[in-house]
Structures are given as C-alpha cells and as structure tokens.
Design an enzyme around this catalytic site. Structure first.
Site, PDB file in Angstrom:
ATOM      1  N   ASP A 150     106.279 -27.935 -17.839  1.00 30.10           N
ATOM      2  CA  ASP A 150     107.046 -26.702 -17.748  1.00 30.10           C
ATOM      3  C   ASP A 150     108.479 -27.009 -17.318  1.00 30.10           C
ATOM      4  O   ASP A 150     108.718 -27.930 -16.529  1.00 30.10           O
ATOM      5  CB  ASP A 150     106.362 -25.787 -16.725  1.00 30.10           C
ATOM      6  CG  ASP A 150     107.074 -24.469 -16.551  1.00 30.10           C
ATOM      7  OD1 ASP A 150     107.046 -23.665 -17.489  1.00 30.10           O
ATOM      8  OD2 ASP A 150     107.658 -24.262 -15.477  1.00 30.10           O
TER       9      ASP A 150
ATOM     10  N   GLU B 165     108.511 -28.629 -22.212  1.00 31.51           N
ATOM     11  CA  GLU B 165     109.186 -27.379 -22.548  1.00 31.51           C
ATOM     12  C   GLU B 165     110.684 -27.621 -22.413  1.00 31.51           C
ATOM     13  O   GLU B 165     111.258 -27.443 -21.338  1.00 31.51           O
ATOM     14  CB  GLU B 165     108.731 -26.253 -21.616  1.00 31.51           C
ATOM     15  CG  GLU B 165     109.352 -24.912 -21.978  1.00 31.51           C
ATOM     16  CD  GLU B 165     109.346 -23.918 -20.837  1.00 31.51           C
ATOM     17  OE1 GLU B 165     109.493 -22.710 -21.101  1.00 31.51           O
ATOM     18  OE2 GLU B 165     109.230 -24.335 -19.656  1.00 31.51           O
TER      19      GLU B 165
END
Length: 477
Positions: free
Chosen positions: A214, A262
């Site tokens: 993330d 990401e």
C-alpha cells in the site's frame, strides 16, 4: 518481451488492433488472476475457499492483517455516518498500531492460520496487503512494544513525518510527509526495518505467497531525497531481500513471491525505478477502461497501450480498486454488468495480472455499502458464470498471443488468442449483431462456453448476435 501495437481502419469492420507477435507462435503471457477479497474476514475467506478455487482464481488478496487502530468503539460497519446505529469504518485496518498478525476487523492469528490451511488445501495462494508507510492517525495509539523496538516513539517517524504533503509531485514531501493525516514512518530506520521484516517473515512462515504494498510511491527509492533522520533510502532493498538488516532477511527469495506496489500514476512518479523491485499497479489503464465502459465505446480511450512505461507483464490491472470504489466512489456508479464486461476484457488479454475487486454484498448503484459489514463476503459477482469462464479461458490460453478487434461503433470488442480461442464482449446496453468483425479463429461453427450462443467464422470474419452487456467465450474444438 517488448511489444509493438499497430492500428488500422479496416473498412466497415472498424478498428483493428494487433500485437507484433506471430499469431501462430507462442508468446510470453501472464496466466494468473487475483480475487481481492476486500474486507472479508479470514474466516469468511476460508469458508469460501472452495468456491474461489473453483472460479479459477490463482491468488486471493486479503485486506491488511496487521494490528490496527480500534475506531468507533470497535464498530463493524464498512462505513457509518453520524447518527447511524451501527458504527465503524473499513479503513481502520489501514491504520497500524503494531506490526503483528491479527486485528479486530478481520480476525486473529489463529484465524489467519486457519485461512492459510484452507488455501493450501485448495491450492490457492494468498497475497497480504501490507503498509509500512504510516501508522494510525492517532499515533499515540501505537503500542509500547513497537515504540520500544524502534528506539522510542520519536524514532518511529520521519523528521518530516508530521508535515502534511502539499505537493504530491515533490518527491521529498511525497516520501517523507504525512499523507491524509497519517504520520509517516521512518522506513529507513534499521530497527523499524528489522521489526517490520519480522512481521513479513511471520506471514511467510504461515504460507503467504505475496504482498501488495500500500502507498508504495510514498516510500523512498535510493535516488530520492533523504529525510534528516535517514542515512540511506534502502527500504526496498530490505523488503525484497537484496539486503539484510540487523541479522534478518526476507525468508524466501523475492522471485518466488508475487510482490506488487500501489504506485499510483502522476507527474514525477518513478515507475521504472519502482519496477526494478516489484510489479506495479496500472492505475491509468484502469481509468481508461472505465472511460470506455462508461461510454459503451472502445474508441473512447486507448486500450491498446498500457498507459505506463513498464511492460504489461509486470502490471497489475483492474477495472476498479477498493480506492476507486470506496473513497471518492469514482467507479461505484458503473453497474455490476459493466464491471463484469471490463473484467472479461482484462482477463482475456495476454498480459497484465488482473485483480477482481469484490464489491459489498447487497450493494447497488444507490447504496454503495450494501449490507455494510466488515468481515462479510462480497456479492456473487466474483463467481458469475462469465467471470468463471474467462478466468479458465485465461489459463487455457497460456502462451497464445493476442489480437484485439472492435466493431466500427466500438460497442463490441473481441480478444482473440492465437487461433484457438476468442472472447466477444458487448459493452453496450443494446443487442448487437456482428457480421464484419475480423477474428483469428479458423472457419467453422462455434457455440460459446457460457450461454450456448451460435457463432460462425467464414473467411476470417465472425458473425453472430450478442445480448446487451454480455460476454461470450469461444474455444476451437
């Protein structure tokens, strides 16, 4: 393999796209698909493992497994507004207070282990969403064990870590500053790296086969500016096992895992440097695909290029992500049928590793949260017959190069794989009859694998009828 795409207007057939691969030869292909079991608990994933495996998914991506901030008295709503009787927010698991397995939203370590045992039974691989970049907004909720492990609370954060990012294209701000109120962790602190890698290796010890990083673009690369509390931007070298830290190293070779980051695309994002460490998200391609679906027109945006400097073999593709659905609801207005048509297109393609986002059970275009419970299974779309069929088609097309064709009005898309299979997709809300669409399938009569519809190929042209927002899987017998 470098790809070269060509474009041509072919009479009334419309746009034809082709890769430079010889259609009779074998090509490099990505064959896996990922189910993003968004906000499903570990127990829920385990209980649905047989269906997931039967639907043709190679990987399941879980939501974050780390210890997290307990918000709104531990309420289990996906999203609650002021005055709602049931409280909670899905995003609390994105607010770490420690890096240990287990949280109140998804389950404890034993429940995680039971999920892993179920995955092994059905030969499904688990990817865990991990987030070393920041802690909870309320950083005082960080557990004392974490503070002690990194040398004290002040050593947990970058010197710049409590300053809000004002310019996301400024690499110093982007990689050291506070994003959305989340204090930025000093990921270059060797003591933190050691503590974090202990968590990663614990996950690996239970059988985890990959990680989704993330906010990866908010963690510095070796060429990025240094925070004043850091001496080297070496987090990614540690995380991927290129270096050890304080006697610990990634427990298995990185090339045996599926690791992707990401790295949302924008100006001044170092995609190619990040790609030296891991696969990346194709966020701009997802936006282009949603534009095509929204307009029911293949020509509304370019889907023949990846909108990315990195080769498609190293990209994770999606129609929508949990962020595009749950944050600004950018993609939430698309119907389940439109999302499904986009999925069929991605999964039928030669490259990219597609990720299927599981929308909440009971969700509608007026009620995005549906039954509104963290831990519950998503809706049935992940195992819709068309989704299952294209997942299995993808595996069956291993090594087969693609050609993409579209009708003149852009309402029908064909993804042809070698001369052994093709997928037809009607992305419009009206029935369509095709009579001039090219294909690579041999001449003959075909029945599709899902609906039993009849199609005929003659002289390299496929003919037949397509219902609104339906896809058809065709295999050479």
């Amino acid at each position: 393999m470098k790809k070269h795409f060509c474009y041509a207007i072919v009479g009334i057939v419309g746009l034809t796209a082709c890769s430079s691969d010889n259609i009779t030869g074998k090509a490099d292909t990505n064959d896996d698909v990922i189910l993003h079991a968004w906000s499903w608990s570990f127990d829920t994933i385990a209980a649905n493992m047989k269906d997931i495996a039967s639907a043709g998914y190679s990987f399941i991506q879980t939501s974050p497994a780390n210890t997290c901030f307990v918000g709104e008295d531990g309420g289990m709503a996906l999203y609650s507004n002021e005055g709602d009787s049931i409280k909670g927010k899905w995003y609390y698991y994105y607010q770490p207070t420690d890096w240990k397995i287990g949280n109140y939203l998804l389950g404890n370590r034993e429940q995680f282990k039971s999920m892993m045992d179920s995955a092994a039974k059905y030969n499904v691989k688990i990817i865990v969403d991990v987030l070393p970049n920041h802690t909870a907004v309320d950083h005082t909720a960080v557990l004392p064990t974490l503070d002690a492990a990194v040398g004290g609370h002040d050593k947990l954060f970058h010197a710049n870590g409590f300053n809000l990012i004002q310019d996301y294209n400024d690499r110093y701000q982007c990689t050291t500053g506070m994003m959305g109120g989340l204090p930025d962790v000093n990921t270059e602190n060797p003591d933190f790296q050691h503590y974090y890698m202990t968590y990663i290796n614990d996950l690996l010890s239970l059988g985890v086969k990959g990680f989704r990083y993330d906010t990866a673009k908010h963690i510095g690369l070796p060429t990025d500016p240094l925070d004043s509390l850091s001496t080297r931007n070496n987090f990614w070298d540690i995380a991927t096992g290129r270096e050890e830290v304080n006697g610990i190293r990634l427990a298995v070779p990185a090339d045996s895992l599926f690791i992707y980051g990401e790295v949302l695309q924008d100006k001044n994002v170092k995609e190619e440097e990040y790609a030296e460490y891991m696969d990346l998200t194709a966020s701009a391609y997802g936006h282009a695909l949603r534009t095509v679906l929204s307009n029911s027109d293949f020509n509304a945006d370019s889907l023949l290029e990846w909108h990315h400097p990195v080769d498609g073999r190293h990209l994770v593709t999606w129609v929508e992500s949990h962020d595009t659905y749950a944050n600004e609801h950018e993609s939430a207005g698309l119907s389940d049928e439109q999302i499904r048509m986009g999925w069929v297109f991605l999964a039928a393609r030669q490259n990219g590793t597609p990720l299927f986002f599981s929308r909440p059970a009971g969700s509608t275009r007026e009620n995005y949260w549906g039954n509104n419970r963290v831990g519950a299974r998503g809706n049935d779309e992940f195992k819709h017959p068309e989704v299952i069929a294209v997942n299995k088609f993808r595996r069956a097309m291993t090594g087969e190069p693609e050609k993409i064709y579209a009708s003149h009005d852009g309402s029908v898309i064909e993804v042809a794989r070698g001369n052994v299979g093709a997928v037809l997709i009607n992305i419009s809300n009206a029935p369509r009859k095709i009579e001039t669409l090219k294909t690579t399938l041999p001449d003959g009569k075909y029945n599709d694998e899902v609906h039993g519809m009849n199609f005929e190929v003659e002289n390299g042209v496929i003919k037949g009828s397509l219902a609104p927002l339906k896809s058809y899987i065709i295999l050479k017998k």
